[in-house]
Design a protein around this motif. Sequence first.
Motif, PDB file in Angstrom:
ATOM      1  N   ALA A 155      67.573  56.261  58.555  1.00 46.11           N
ATOM      2  CA  ALA A 155      67.671  54.822  58.782  1.00 46.11           C
ATOM      3  C   ALA A 155      66.617  54.034  58.031  1.00 46.11           C
ATOM      4  O   ALA A 155      66.663  52.801  58.028  1.00 46.11           O
ATOM      5  CB  ALA A 155      67.569  54.518  60.278  1.00 46.11           C
ATOM      6  N   GLY A 156      65.664  54.721  57.402  1.00 47.11           N
ATOM      7  CA  GLY A 156      64.644  54.035  56.617  1.00 47.11           C
ATOM      8  C   GLY A 156      63.348  53.792  57.350  1.00 47.11           C
ATOM      9  O   GLY A 156      62.544  52.957  56.914  1.00 47.11           O
ATOM     10  N   ALA A 157      63.102  54.494  58.449  1.00 41.99           N
ATOM     11  CA  ALA A 157      61.832  54.345  59.167  1.00 41.99           C
ATOM     12  C   ALA A 157      60.696  54.936  58.344  1.00 41.99           C
ATOM     13  O   ALA A 157      60.893  55.832  57.518  1.00 41.99           O
ATOM     14  CB  ALA A 157      61.908  55.012  60.538  1.00 41.99           C
ATOM     15  N   ASN A 158      59.490  54.426  58.584  1.00 45.93           N
ATOM     16  CA  ASN A 158      58.315  54.810  57.800  1.00 45.93           C
ATOM     17  C   ASN A 158      57.507  55.868  58.539  1.00 45.93           C
ATOM     18  O   ASN A 158      56.875  55.568  59.562  1.00 45.93           O
ATOM     19  CB  ASN A 158      57.444  53.581  57.518  1.00 45.93           C
ATOM     20  N   PRO A 159      57.491  57.131  58.056  1.00 40.73           N
ATOM     21  CA  PRO A 159      56.703  58.172  58.740  1.00 40.73           C
ATOM     22  C   PRO A 159      55.239  58.124  58.317  1.00 40.73           C
ATOM     23  O   PRO A 159      54.923  57.923  57.144  1.00 40.73           O
ATOM     24  CB  PRO A 159      57.373  59.465  58.271  1.00 40.73           C
ATOM     25  N   HIS A 160      54.349  58.296  59.278  1.00 43.16           N
ATOM     26  CA  HIS A 160      52.910  58.333  59.006  1.00 43.16           C
ATOM     27  C   HIS A 160      52.381  59.766  58.952  1.00 43.16           C
ATOM     28  O   HIS A 160      51.658  60.133  58.023  1.00 43.16           O
ATOM     29  CB  HIS A 160      52.150  57.547  60.066  1.00 43.16           C
ATOM     30  N   MET A 161      52.728  60.579  59.944  1.00 44.57           N
ATOM     31  CA  MET A 161      52.188  61.932  60.034  1.00 44.57           C
ATOM     32  C   MET A 161      53.217  62.829  60.710  1.00 44.57           C
ATOM     33  O   MET A 161      53.881  62.408  61.656  1.00 44.57           O
ATOM     34  CB  MET A 161      50.874  61.931  60.812  1.00 44.57           C
ATOM     35  N   PRO A 210      59.562  50.648  64.198  1.00 42.12           N
ATOM     36  CA  PRO A 210      60.585  50.103  63.298  1.00 42.12           C
ATOM     37  C   PRO A 210      60.907  48.639  63.596  1.00 42.12           C
ATOM     38  O   PRO A 210      60.865  48.186  64.745  1.00 42.12           O
ATOM     39  CB  PRO A 210      61.813  50.997  63.566  1.00 42.12           C
ATOM     40  N   ASP A 211      61.253  47.924  62.539  1.00 41.96           N
ATOM     41  CA  ASP A 211      61.733  46.555  62.645  1.00 41.96           C
ATOM     42  C   ASP A 211      63.249  46.579  62.542  1.00 41.96           C
ATOM     43  O   ASP A 211      63.793  47.081  61.546  1.00 41.96           O
ATOM     44  CB  ASP A 211      61.133  45.698  61.529  1.00 41.96           C
ATOM     45  N   PRO A 212      63.988  46.085  63.536  1.00 38.98           N
ATOM     46  CA  PRO A 212      65.453  46.170  63.477  1.00 38.98           C
ATOM     47  C   PRO A 212      66.051  45.494  62.246  1.00 38.98           C
ATOM     48  O   PRO A 212      67.127  45.878  61.790  1.00 38.98           O
ATOM     49  CB  PRO A 212      65.895  45.461  64.771  1.00 38.98           C
ATOM     50  N   LEU A 213      65.377  44.492  61.699  1.00 34.63           N
ATOM     51  CA  LEU A 213      65.917  43.784  60.549  1.00 34.63           C
ATOM     52  C   LEU A 213      65.777  44.579  59.255  1.00 34.63           C
ATOM     53  O   LEU A 213      66.444  44.257  58.262  1.00 34.63           O
ATOM     54  CB  LEU A 213      65.214  42.430  60.394  1.00 34.63           C
ATOM     55  N   ARG A 214      64.937  45.600  59.244  1.00 34.06           N
ATOM     56  CA  ARG A 214      64.691  46.364  58.021  1.00 34.06           C
ATOM     57  C   ARG A 214      65.328  47.747  58.020  1.00 34.06           C
ATOM     58  O   ARG A 214      65.253  48.450  57.004  1.00 34.06           O
ATOM     59  CB  ARG A 214      63.179  46.514  57.798  1.00 34.06           C
TER      60      ARG A 214
END
Length: 440
Positions: A155-161, A210-214
């Motif tokens: 979905a495009g979420a940003n993983p940190h660790m 996550p931001d729902p718009l992104r």
Amino acid sequence: MAAYMRSMICLVSIERNVFLHSRGSGVIVETKRYVRGLRRNPVRVLFPENQADKVVKPRPQPAGRDVHREKGQKVKAAIKHPEEDFVKARSNVQATTTHVTGTKDQIDGLRFERAFPGDKRLGKLVSITRSRTFREHQGKILLEGRRLICDALNAGANPHMVFFSTADRLRELPLDKLKRATLVKVKFEDIKIWSDVVAPQGVIAIFARPDPLRLNFANKGDSVPLSLICDNIRDPGNLGTMLRCAAAAGCHDVLLTKGCVDAWEPKVLRAAMGAHFRLPIYQSLSWDDMEKHLPKSVTVHVADSSCGADRSEEIKDLQVNVSHKKLKAGDYGWVSTRSNRNNVRYEEYDSDTDSDCEEGAQSLPTVDSKLYHESWAQSPTALVIGGETHGLSVDAVQLAEKTSGHRLFIPVAPDMDSLNSAMAASILLFEGRKQLLKLT
């Protein structure tokens, strides 16, 4: 007599010297060799019979200034060696520490770190993400399990660790989307300690909130103009089930009021089974902001439980379409008529207070009743589900009255209480989807 004794002593000393220098007495020679070699500088060293040809002579000692110069060099060397040894030992310790804490290996071209004993990063991050206050302040969430992490990455979420136990567990994830994340290999026992599930899968990831718009939602094209509004849903399991049903029914989005449990709590995430990454979820909304997320031509319906003895006659009347009785909000099964405590003023009791309360109860909104299988979803629709403890708020009923909505309920067998809120939501959502699909 004295001369005889003197000659005998000389003879014994000569024989003793001859006896000591003889090669046949290896034991005595061996003893003199080791004792004298350890305690003083020998004049001559005698080896055993197999090494009899070797004779080691001591080095001549320098005299005068050379003796003092050599002693000074020895003293300087003795002073310098400990420093060199300390530097070498310190460099070895640093090299060992770097190897332990910063050991980096590669899996399919992706570099990862090996956690050293006593590494507390996993425990600290898990503790942060388990608290709603820290989640909102730090902007981080915790995802556990291969399926949930894959849904977030797709979905495009940003993983940190990402913490993983074996290389096979890491290979189950899309590695091309983990290039910016920090990968740490830990022991399975550490993951088992901090995991909330009984049988952990061996992989835990920390993502940015996550931001729902992104986010890129996969089933966005298959959605219907149906929105789910959760009002005061306090149970994590119920909220997660509602989100899962909303995603399965193809809802356009989900709106959560301020009284709901956090949608990113680990229990909600597990119950939703990836629904967070299949449709937009907006939480902590006030009722004034609720209308901004809904279409202008929307019709808001509220769900009501059919409980109580007087409900049976009302259900029969509705089934034969004899009468449509209007009730006030306090008569609804999932409606709470309690006012907001922030606006309560405590005054002295007098008789006018009762009349004011009666007038307030009479001014509550009235909404027509409908059975769940009747026609109610003929345009962009929003369905409000209230919590089982506090029920629907008055604001929800007012919004339904404002948009010409209905009070929907599901008849149940006699002597049975109302359905679970998540179960009622699933029935109404799929009924609304069926009616909306018939229009298209």
